[in-house]
Write an enzyme that holds these catalytic residues in place. Structure first.
Site, short mmCIF file in Angstrom:
data_model
loop_
_atom_site.label_atom_id
_atom_site.label_comp_id
_atom_site.label_asym_id
_atom_site.label_seq_id
_atom_site.Cartn_x
_atom_site.Cartn_y
_atom_site.Cartn_z
N ALA A 99 60.82 -1.21 58.69
CA ALA A 99 60.66 -2.19 57.61
C ALA A 99 59.50 -3.14 57.88
O ALA A 99 58.75 -3.51 56.98
CB ALA A 99 61.96 -2.97 57.43
N GLN A 100 59.34 -3.54 59.15
CA GLN A 100 58.25 -4.46 59.48
C GLN A 100 56.88 -3.78 59.40
O GLN A 100 55.91 -4.39 58.96
CB GLN A 100 58.47 -5.06 60.88
CG GLN A 100 59.77 -5.85 61.02
CD GLN A 100 59.84 -7.07 60.11
OE1 GLN A 100 59.52 -7.02 58.93
NE2 GLN A 100 60.25 -8.19 60.67
N ALA A 147 64.91 1.07 62.80
CA ALA A 147 65.10 0.76 61.38
C ALA A 147 64.39 -0.55 61.04
O ALA A 147 63.68 -0.64 60.02
CB ALA A 147 66.59 0.67 61.06
N TYR A 148 64.57 -1.54 61.87
CA TYR A 148 63.93 -2.84 61.66
C TYR A 148 62.41 -2.71 61.77
O TYR A 148 61.66 -3.24 60.95
CB TYR A 148 64.47 -3.83 62.69
CG TYR A 148 63.91 -5.23 62.59
CD1 TYR A 148 64.04 -5.98 61.43
CD2 TYR A 148 63.27 -5.81 63.68
CE1 TYR A 148 63.54 -7.26 61.35
CE2 TYR A 148 62.77 -7.10 63.61
CZ TYR A 148 62.91 -7.82 62.44
OH TYR A 148 62.40 -9.10 62.37
N ALA A 149 61.94 -1.98 62.79
CA ALA A 149 60.51 -1.80 62.96
C ALA A 149 59.90 -1.06 61.77
O ALA A 149 58.79 -1.39 61.34
CB ALA A 149 60.22 -1.04 64.26
#
Length: 294
Positions: free
Chosen positions: A162-163, A158-160
């Site tokens: 967004a990045q 999920a974080y990746a």
């Protein structure tokens, strides 16, 4: 002959930093105020701003700024536009963000929306809102992303996501704003020990616990150990928030900055990995890490 990479002295020029309450944003705000910028430090709560102001030089002004709230962003622009005057802004450092960590199968939809809303949509809102002041100041944009904007690792999907999106946004903006002479620079920190790691672990555990029991059983062995290994990596990393702050300073003052700056061996390594290795080879490396966490 002039040196095209020579720094431009800060000389009291105004910069805005989002997400300055703690961690990397706080380190950047304090560093930039020390070296001579006037920093408008975006915080979500007035009490965070008071603590930050007490730790800073007289060249730091806290501003309540929540990138997920359009009214908050508009109010911050109005609060900064007056003091900035016709000189405008020299820089906008987009640092605000959260990190959702959990097996993607277990990430609740509302949590995924908050991840994208904060790290992508909120960043674009800040850019759109401050661009008139950046044009007035012949300023530049520095987007703080992550080494996970190069390679997506298990349990941080999920974080990746967004990045990766913020990386794409930065590339498009750099090309769109080039004719207006507004540089867009990416700073990619690797593992850095900040309060974010504790929040990541707590959010991840809650997400896993909210999944059905049979799904929990699939990840109960690997996920906690994998997160512990990642936290250990952050604790043993030689990269500090001050290291990131120094690179952000360089991205702001270098006359012809690079498009991207990696901070830490892991951030630089992930970019090389993404460029040189095929997907299946990267899969084998990451699968080996997950297997060793069992």
């Amino acid at each position: 002959m002039s040196n095209s990479s020579a720094p431009t002295p800060p000389a009291g020029r105004a910069v805005v930093i989002t997400g300055a309450s703690s961690g990397l944003g706080k380190a950047c705000a304090l560093q930039l105020s020390r070296v001579g910028f006037h920093v408008y430090a975006g915080v979500r709560r007035p009490e965070d701003g008071e603590r930050l102001h007490a730790a800073a030089t007289g060249r730091l002004t806290p501003v309540v700024l929540d990138v997920t709230d359009e009214e908050s962003v508009r109010n911050a622009v109005r609060a900064i536009a007056g003091p900035a005057g016709t000189a405008g802004l020299y820089g906008l450092v987009n640092n605000a963000g959260i990190a959702v960590t959990a097996p993607l199968e277990c990430v609740p939809h509302d949590l995924m929306r908050r991840q994208i809303e904060t790290n992508v949509i909120g960043q674009l809102l800040a850019i759109q809102s401050f661009l008139p002041l950046l044009r007035a100041g012949v300023g530049r944009i520095v987007n703080v992303t992550s080494g996970l904007g190069n390679v997506a690792i298990p349990y941080l999907g999920a974080y990746a996501a967004a990045q990766f999106a913020k990386e794409a946004l930065s590339d498009a903006l750099r090309r769109e704003l080039a004719p207006q002479r507004i540089p867009v620079v990416v700073v990619q920190p690797g593992a850095v020990l900040t309060p974010l790691w504790g929040k990541m672990s707590d959010e991840g555990n809650r997400a896993l616990e909210s999944a059905p029991a049979p799904v929990q059983d699939l990840y109960n062995g690997t996920f906690p150990r994998f997160m512990k290994a990642n936290e250990t990596s952050a604790r043993t990393s030689r990269t500090t928030p001050d290291d990131v702050a120094r690179v952000v300073f360089r991205a702001l003052v270098t006359k012809r900055p690079r498009t991207r700056y990696g901070v830490g061996r892991d951030a630089v390594g992930s970019r090389v990995l993404a460029r040189l290795m095929p997907d299946r080879a990267i899969d084998r490396i990451l699968n080996g890490i997950v297997t060793s966490a069992r």
